[in-house]
Design a protein around this motif. Structure first.
Motif, PDB file in Angstrom:
ATOM      1  N   MET A 115      -2.315  14.320  10.240  1.00 19.39           N
ATOM      2  CA  MET A 115      -3.432  14.370   9.508  1.00 19.39           C
ATOM      3  C   MET A 115      -3.124  15.481   8.181  1.00 19.39           C
ATOM      4  N   CYS A 116      -4.003  15.332   7.294  1.00 10.96           N
ATOM      5  CA  CYS A 116      -3.888  16.361   6.066  1.00 10.96           C
ATOM      6  C   CYS A 116      -5.263  17.123   6.173  1.00 10.96           C
ATOM      7  N   GLU A 176       6.982  12.885  -0.414  1.00 10.21           N
ATOM      8  CA  GLU A 176       7.412  13.384   0.766  1.00 10.21           C
ATOM      9  C   GLU A 176       6.370  13.055   1.881  1.00 10.21           C
ATOM     10  N   ILE A 177       6.531  13.060   3.042  1.00  9.71           N
ATOM     11  CA  ILE A 177       6.158  12.447   4.275  1.00  9.71           C
ATOM     12  C   ILE A 177       5.577  13.401   5.129  1.00  9.71           C
ATOM     13  N   ASN A 178       4.285  13.628   5.728  1.00  8.12           N
ATOM     14  CA  ASN A 178       3.592  14.440   6.625  1.00  8.12           C
ATOM     15  C   ASN A 178       3.203  13.556   7.901  1.00  8.12           C
ATOM     16  N   LEU A 198      -0.959   9.489   9.109  1.00 12.64           N
ATOM     17  CA  LEU A 198       0.407   9.895   8.185  1.00 12.64           C
ATOM     18  C   LEU A 198      -0.175  10.074   6.832  1.00 12.64           C
ATOM     19  N   ASN A 199       0.122  11.215   6.290  1.00  9.68           N
ATOM     20  CA  ASN A 199      -0.157  11.362   4.959  1.00  9.68           C
ATOM     21  C   ASN A 199       1.444  11.295   3.987  1.00  9.68           C
ATOM     22  N   ASN A 231      -1.933  11.366  -3.101  1.00  7.95           N
ATOM     23  CA  ASN A 231      -1.963  11.450  -1.808  1.00  7.95           C
ATOM     24  C   ASN A 231      -2.545   9.951  -0.972  1.00  7.95           C
ATOM     25  N   VAL A 232      -1.577   9.415  -0.418  1.00  8.26           N
ATOM     26  CA  VAL A 232      -1.854   8.244   0.523  1.00  8.26           C
ATOM     27  C   VAL A 232      -2.116   8.294   1.917  1.00  8.26           C
ATOM     28  N   ASP A 233      -3.263   8.417   2.518  1.00 12.28           N
ATOM     29  CA  ASP A 233      -3.437   8.653   3.599  1.00 12.28           C
ATOM     30  C   ASP A 233      -4.002   7.410   4.512  1.00 12.28           C
ATOM     31  N   GLY A 234      -3.248   7.201   5.633  1.00 13.02           N
ATOM     32  CA  GLY A 234      -3.541   5.959   6.330  1.00 13.02           C
ATOM     33  C   GLY A 234      -3.268   6.407   7.949  1.00 13.02           C
TER      34      GLY A 234
END
Length: 390
Positions: free
Chosen positions: A265-266, A260-262, A244-245, A178-181
């Motif tokens: 926030m996650c 995939e992209i969300n 964006l997660n 999970n790449v969160d920024g």
């Protein structure tokens, strides 16, 4: 009151509240909320946030892949769930089973499934057609209102289609990260990397999410490079002032690919961030970003490992059939979250997650030792959980 899940009605109700209460900030913690927030940001110039188009593109799995393109894509094909025709295939991709199928619009990752053959594909289509309509129909009014003038750019916007993607085996050296920024005032910032872990005897069943990851610094740098490249394509569409997660593959051959992209926030990982990161309060940071202020930089807490342990079951019944609610009060340290006492119907490979426990310690094994104690206290039926005997 508005009809349940009618997104246009919810949007209209939110507009009234914003005007009556002089609201300046809106947050989104799930897919439906992300669409509504984006619509509100376009309607009220004083509310900072992403454009509707940018949120749509990265919620629609087919348009995500067409917009991103390039070396970070995995191979894919498109399946029309009405007539079962395939099209829009990636150049050079021969559709060999198994593949991963996912509806292009969905509000649940449980709709993602491994397809083994043509018969499996037909069963998947029959199962998912109704759930796809349940997601698409409530969106119709809102999408028409905010994407109507872009219909030529997105002709498949409300077509019941699903994506067929090449199957990437996850156990062993291939990892899911999970790449969160986030973007604040047009600039990209890093938040954290976390790693999905799976059961060795049930490789499609979540065991948990951990932080920090087991990756080398070189692989982590590659993931952030991919994140920046994708954001550079999203920002021109109007994405701004929101988390964006990105779910990504870190492959054994050293490549990184996006799953995939969300564009939000996650929420699931928020407690893990708070437990393991300095300045890791995701909701506080989201408020700052929505106000146009860059949050304080995060950094790992020294000598601390954290994991979200998923409580997954492979049985039919109500949540209360599997969990001792009284025993939950005895759980020390850690945060435990359970779903409401709904009826669950597990996926045959992934099971059904009924809750999760957030644990911290000096390492993976210390967290697992604590989970060993907890699972015996709270699970009524450990025999139908992957935690049994593991």
């Amino acid at each position: 009151m508005y009809p349940e899940n009618d997104m246009l009605s919810i949007y209209n109700e939110c507009c009234k509240i914003i005007k009556e209460k002089s609201i300046n900030i809106c947050l989104a913690t799930n897919d439906i909320a992300a669409f509504i927030r984006a619509a509100l940001c376009e309607t009220f110039p004083h509310i900072r946030g992403p454009s509707f188009e940018s949120v749509f593109v990265f919620n629609h799995k087919y348009y995500t892949r067409t917009v991103v393109g390039g070396k970070y894509n995995i191979k894919y094909n498109l399946l029309d769930m009405i007539n079962m025709e395939k099209g829009h295939t990636t150049d050079g991709f021969t559709m060999n089973f198994p593949v991963i199928a996912k509806p292009c619009l969905s509000n649940s990752s449980m709709a993602v499934s491994k397809i083994k053959d043509e018969a499996d594909s037909t069963r998947y289509r029959n199962k998912q057609m109704q759930s796809y309509l349940e997601m698409a129909e409530p969106m119709h009014g809102l999408v028409t209102m905010f994407l109507g003038n872009l219909s030529e750019s997105y002709p498949l916007v409300q077509r019941p289609i699903c994506l067929l993607e090449e199957y990437i085996d996850r156990p062993g050296s291939n990892k899911v990260i999970n790449v969160d920024g986030y973007v604040c005032n047009g600039k990209v910032y890093h938040w954290a990397l976390s790693e999905n872990i799976y059961w060795s005897h049930r490789p499609h069943c979540f065991k948990g999410i951990c932080l920090p990851t087991s990756l080398s610094s070189e692989m982590e740098e590659k993931l952030w490079e991919m994140y920046q490249t994708i954001m550079d394509k999203l920002i021109p569409l109007g994405f701004n002032n929101q988390f964006l997660n990105l779910e990504a593959f870190a492959l054994a051959n050293g490549e990184v690919k996006f799953m995939e992209i969300n564009p939000r926030m996650c929420r699931t990982i928020s407690d893990l961030f708070s437990a393991t990161l300095e300045n890791g309060d995701l909701f506080r940071a989201s408020l700052d970003i929505a106000a146009g202020t860059v949050p304080k930089e995060t950094k790992p807490k020294e000598n601390l490992y954290g994991i979200i342990c998923f409580l997954t079951m492979f049985g039919h019944g109500r949540v209360g059939d599997f969990v001792d609610y009284d025993a939950i009060l005895l759980v020390p340290n850690g945060l435990l979250h359970l779903l409401e006492d709904d009826i669950i119907i597990p996926d045959e490979e992934a099971g059904s997650t009924i809750g999760f426990v957030v644990l911290t310690g000096r390492g993976y094994q210390e967290c697992m030792d604590e989970m060993e104690t907890i699972k015996h206290k709270i699970l009524k039926r450990p025999d139908i959980s992957p935690w049994y005997g593991n």
